[in-house]
Design a protein around this motif. Structure first.
Motif, short mmCIF file in Angstrom:
data_model
loop_
_atom_site.label_atom_id
_atom_site.label_comp_id
_atom_site.label_asym_id
_atom_site.label_seq_id
_atom_site.Cartn_x
_atom_site.Cartn_y
_atom_site.Cartn_z
N LYS A 84 44.63 44.17 39.15
CA LYS A 84 44.21 44.77 37.87
C LYS A 84 43.30 43.85 37.06
CE LYS A 84 48.68 47.18 37.47
NZ LYS A 84 49.38 46.41 38.54
N ARG A 85 43.63 42.57 37.01
CA ARG A 85 42.90 41.63 36.15
C ARG A 85 41.51 41.31 36.69
NH1 ARG A 85 42.41 36.50 36.68
NH2 ARG A 85 43.98 36.46 38.32
N THR A 86 41.29 41.47 37.99
CA THR A 86 40.04 41.01 38.60
C THR A 86 39.18 42.13 39.17
OG1 THR A 86 41.15 40.65 40.74
CG2 THR A 86 41.09 38.80 39.19
N TYR A 192 49.52 31.72 35.13
CA TYR A 192 48.42 32.62 35.49
C TYR A 192 48.84 33.52 36.66
CZ TYR A 192 43.36 33.64 35.82
OH TYR A 192 42.12 34.22 35.80
N VAL A 195 51.08 36.55 36.04
CA VAL A 195 50.41 37.76 35.56
C VAL A 195 50.11 38.70 36.72
CG1 VAL A 195 48.35 38.64 34.40
CG2 VAL A 195 49.36 36.47 33.65
N ASP A 196 49.71 38.13 37.86
CA ASP A 196 49.25 38.94 39.00
C ASP A 196 50.30 39.08 40.10
OD1 ASP A 196 46.77 39.08 37.73
OD2 ASP A 196 46.01 37.30 38.75
N ARG A 267 53.64 40.38 31.49
CA ARG A 267 52.27 40.11 31.90
C ARG A 267 51.42 39.56 30.74
NH1 ARG A 267 48.87 42.27 36.05
NH2 ARG A 267 50.63 43.52 36.75
N ASP A 268 51.45 40.23 29.59
CA ASP A 268 50.59 39.84 28.47
C ASP A 268 50.94 38.46 27.92
OD1 ASP A 268 49.26 42.22 28.71
OD2 ASP A 268 50.33 43.22 27.08
N PHE A 271 49.92 35.68 30.33
CA PHE A 271 48.48 35.44 30.27
C PHE A 271 48.11 34.70 28.99
CE2 PHE A 271 44.01 36.80 29.50
CZ PHE A 271 43.46 36.27 30.65
#
Length: 296
Positions: A84-86, A192, A195-196, A267-268, A271
Motif C-alpha cells: 500500500k505505501r509504495t 518502518y 507498517v508494511d 500502521r499510522d 509510521f
C-alpha cells in the motif's frame, strides 16, 4: 484503429518524477544519515571540522541517500506494486523507466564520489565499500532474515568516513559509534517494517518486524537502548559535560515516546514513529556540538 503513442512527459513533469524518485519531499531519510555522520565529524575534529568537510559530508549524504532510493526502487519495482505505501512510486508506476532511474542513481553516485575525492585516499577506499553495501541492501530483503542489519551498516559507514577524513585512521571509538548507530537503524527501520508487515508477509519479503514477530516492540525498545548505551560508552572519555548528558536523557525520553507510539502496532503510529526518528539523532548531535563549544 491506429493506436496513439503516449505523450512524452514535459521537462517539468520529468523533474517532478525525479524528485519523487529520490524522495526530495521526504527529508527524514537523509536526516537519519546526516546527524550521526555529523556527530562523528565533530567528535573526530574535536569541534567544527571546517567548511570543506562539512560541505562534503552534507552534500555527500544527501546525494548517496538519493542514489540509494533509485537503486532500491528499481530492485523492488515488482514488489512495490503489492504494498500500500509504495504502490505509487515512480518506477513501479512507470513514470520513470528502469534505465532512467539507474542513470539518475549513477550520476548522483559519481557526483558524491567526486566530493570524496577531495578528501584523502583512506576515505575514498571506505566510500567504495559504502557504495557496494548500498547496492547489496535492496537484494538482502530476499535472503536475510533481518535485512535492516545490512541497512544499518550502509547507514553507518559515514561515521567511519568522518574519522578517516579528519584523522586518516579508524580508532575504536569510531567502531563503537558505528555499532550503536547500527542498533538505531534496526530500531527505526523495524518501526518502518511494522507498517508494511501484512503486505510483506503476502509477497514473501523478509524484514526484522516479521522475524521478531510478537517480540517486535520489545526488540525495537532494546535496540534504542543499545544505541544510547554504545554512544554513551564511546564518548565517555571525551568529558563532554552536562549538555551531552542532558541530550542522552532527552534521547531516553524520546525512546519512551516511541514505545508508546508502537506498542499497539498500529500502521499510522508506527509510521509516525519512524518519521520522527531524526529528532533523536539531532538531539545527540546538538548535545555534542554544545558540549564541545563549552570546552573551549
Amino acid at each position: 484503429m491506429e493506436m496513439l503513442s503516449p505523450t512524452p512527459p514535459t521537462v517539468s513533469q520529468r523533474l517532478h518524477n525525479y524528485l519523487d524518485l529520490i524522495r526530495w519531499s521526504r527529508p527524514a531519510g537523509w536526516l537519519l544519515l546526516l546527524w550521526p555522520t555529523l556527530s562523528a565529524l565533530w567528535i573526530a575534529a574535536d569541534g567544527f571540522p571546517g567548511w570543506h568537510l562539512l560541505v562534503v559530508f552534507v552534500l555527500g549524504t544527501v546525494l548517496m541517500r538519493s542514489a540509494g532510493c533509485c537503486i532500491n526502487d528499481v530492485a523492488d519495482r515488482d514488489f512495490d506494486r503489492h504494498v500500500k505505501r509504495t504502490v505509487n512510486r515512480p518506477v513501479t508506476t512507470g513514470r520513470v523507466g528502469v534505465k532512467e532511474a539507474l542513470l539518475v542513481g549513477l550520476v548522483l553516485t559519481l557526483v558524491s564520489f567526486g566530493l570524496v575525492l577531495s578528501t584523502n585516499a583512506m576515505t575514498v577506499y571506505v566510500s567504495v565499500f559504502a557504495v557496494l553495501i548500498t547496492l547489496i541492501y535492496p537484494f538482502a530483503k530476499r535472503h536475510v532474515s533481518m535485512p535492516q542489519a545490512v541497512l544499518g551498516v550502509a547507514f553507518s559507514v559515514g561515521i567511519v568516513m568522518a574519522y578517516t577524513a579528519v584523522r586518516e585512521q579508524i580508532p575504536p571509538q569510531a567502531w563503537w559509534l558505528l555499532l550503536g548507530n547500527l542498533f538505531w537503524v534496526l530500531a527505526y527501520d523495524t518501526e518502518y517494517a511494522m507498517v508494511d508487515r501484512d503486505d510483506d508477509l503476502k509477497i514473501g519479503m523478509k524484514t526484522s518486524a516479521i522475524t521478531l514477530g510478537r517480540w517486535d516492540v520489545a526488540g525495537v525498545t532494546s535496540f534504542y537502548a543499545l544505541f544510547l548505551l554504545c554512544w554513551a560508552w564511546a564518548l565517555s572519555g571525551e568529558e563532554l559535560g552536562w549538555p551531552w548528558y542532558a541530550a542522552l536523557a532527552v534521547g531516553a525520553l524520546q525512546v519512551v515516546w516511541h514505545w508508546r507510539l508502537i506498542r499497539h502496532r498500529e500502521r499510522d503510529t508506527c509510521f509516525r514513529a519512524f518519521t520522527q526518528n531524526h529528532w533523536l539523532g539531532f538531539t545527540l548531535f546538538l548535545g555534542i556540538v554544545v558540549s564541545l563549544l563549552l570546552q573551549r
